[in-house]
Every structure is written in C-alpha cells, then in structure tokens.
Design an enzyme around this catalytic site. Structure first.
Site, short mmCIF file in Angstrom:
data_model
loop_
_atom_site.label_atom_id
_atom_site.label_comp_id
_atom_site.label_asym_id
_atom_site.label_seq_id
_atom_site.Cartn_x
_atom_site.Cartn_y
_atom_site.Cartn_z
CE LYS A 126 48.49 44.63 17.97
NZ LYS A 126 48.92 43.44 17.09
CG ASN B 261 67.51 61.52 26.98
OD1 ASN B 261 68.43 62.99 26.43
ND2 ASN B 261 68.00 60.87 27.82
CG HIS C 279 52.30 59.41 2.74
ND1 HIS C 279 51.97 61.03 2.43
CD2 HIS C 279 53.28 59.73 3.47
CE1 HIS C 279 52.98 62.10 2.80
NE2 HIS C 279 53.65 61.28 3.28
#
Length: 189
Positions: A166, A85, A115
């Site tokens: 996770k 969407n 990072h």
C-alpha cells in the site's frame, strides 16, 4: 472506436494476455538487452549504461549494478542520480516512475503485474498491471518488494525485506511484511 490491442490494454490497467506475440517480442528484446548488460566486464560500465539507457523510457544520470532484469524497459522512467545495487528486478508491464536521488539496496524487486483472483481467468493467462511511483530521495532497503499500484512518497525509507502493498507517506520509514510505518520525520540524522 477500434478495439484495443493487448499492449494498449496492459498500459491502461485493463486485463490483457501477456502471451500476445507483440508483448512476447518486446519482452524478448528487453531480456536480450539485460543479458548483454549482465555479461559485460566490470570495466565496460559505460557501455552497460548505454545499453540500459536505450532500453528505458526515460532516464538521466544513473548507475545500475549487474545483474539487472526487467520485462519491457520502455515503462521505466528514472529521475536524476538513481542508483540500484546488484540484483534489481523491475517488472514493468505498467509505468514505473522513480524520482531523483533514489537508492536501491541489493535484491530490490518491483512488480507492476498481477493476476486475477478468479481462478478461471488465471487459467486463461490473464494479467493486469498497475503503475508504481517512487518519489524523490527514497531509499529502498535490501530485498524489499514493491507491489502493483503502490506510490511511495518523497524521502521515505523502505526497510530491508519489506513487502510494500500500500502507499507510503512522504518522510516515513516502513518495514515488515506487510510494510507498516515504524517512524515518521526520518530526517533527524
């Protein structure tokens, strides 16, 4: 053995410099395609899907609503019957593999790039990227964010606004920040 270039490092999950000229050029190409796609009139949807198909690493029948953004495109691999969407963003410095029959609600954000924790490396502009895999039959709710290195199992549901940091087991529903299991065996209705 020859030294790896920045793109090769990026693709295998090593530290790399996204400021590299080749990577900048490839991102500009993808951003140009996304801009072209996002500017098309609604009745020009077939042209829009052709623009994106030429950008992606692999895809079958899919439908993506504007506005859509990605970093490279060539790392995006879509299964059959994919639907996204409005407002989907896929930052694909590493491969993003999406299975068959997957649905994205508005505002889904997928990012493979991250990072370093080390501030000196961050100052130098170093990044790493980790692949994301989304199984078959997954539904990702509005505004959900999927972070680097995550695998989402078949038929999982990601609740609206969830931050998935996770792996998600197949046939489970997760929600929240960070996303936690709220239901399993979500096939009952």
């Amino acid at each position: 053995m020859s030294e790896l270039d920045e793109k090769q490092k990026m693709l295998i999950g090593m530290e790399y410099f996204p400021s590299n000229k080749l990577l900048q050029t490839q991102r500009l190409h993808a951003k140009t395609r996304c801009h072209q796609f996002n500017q098309l009139a609604p009745k020009e949807f077939k042209q829009g899907m052709r623009l994106l198909k030429a950008l992606f690493g692999s895809c079958y029948n899919f439908w993506i609503e504007p506005h859509f953004y990605c970093d490279y495109g060539f790392n995006i691999h879509l299964g059959k019957n994919f639907y996204a969407n409005h407002g989907t963003v896929i930052l694909d410095a590493a491969p993003v593999t999406i299975g068959d029959d997957v649905l994205f609600a508005p505002g889904v954000l997928i990012s493979t790039a991250t990072h370093p924790k080390n501030p000196q490396k961050r100052k130098k502009g170093i990044e790493t990227a980790h692949a994301i895999t989304i199984g078959h039959g997954v539904w990702v709710g509005m505004g959900a964010k999927i972070l680097p290195g995550v695998t989402i199992g078949d038929n999982a549901i990601i609740g609206a606004g969830a931050v998935v940091n996770k792996d998600v087991l197949p046939n489970t529903t997760v929600a929240g920040v960070p996303a936690m299991i709220i239901d399993s065996n979500n096939h009952s209705d």
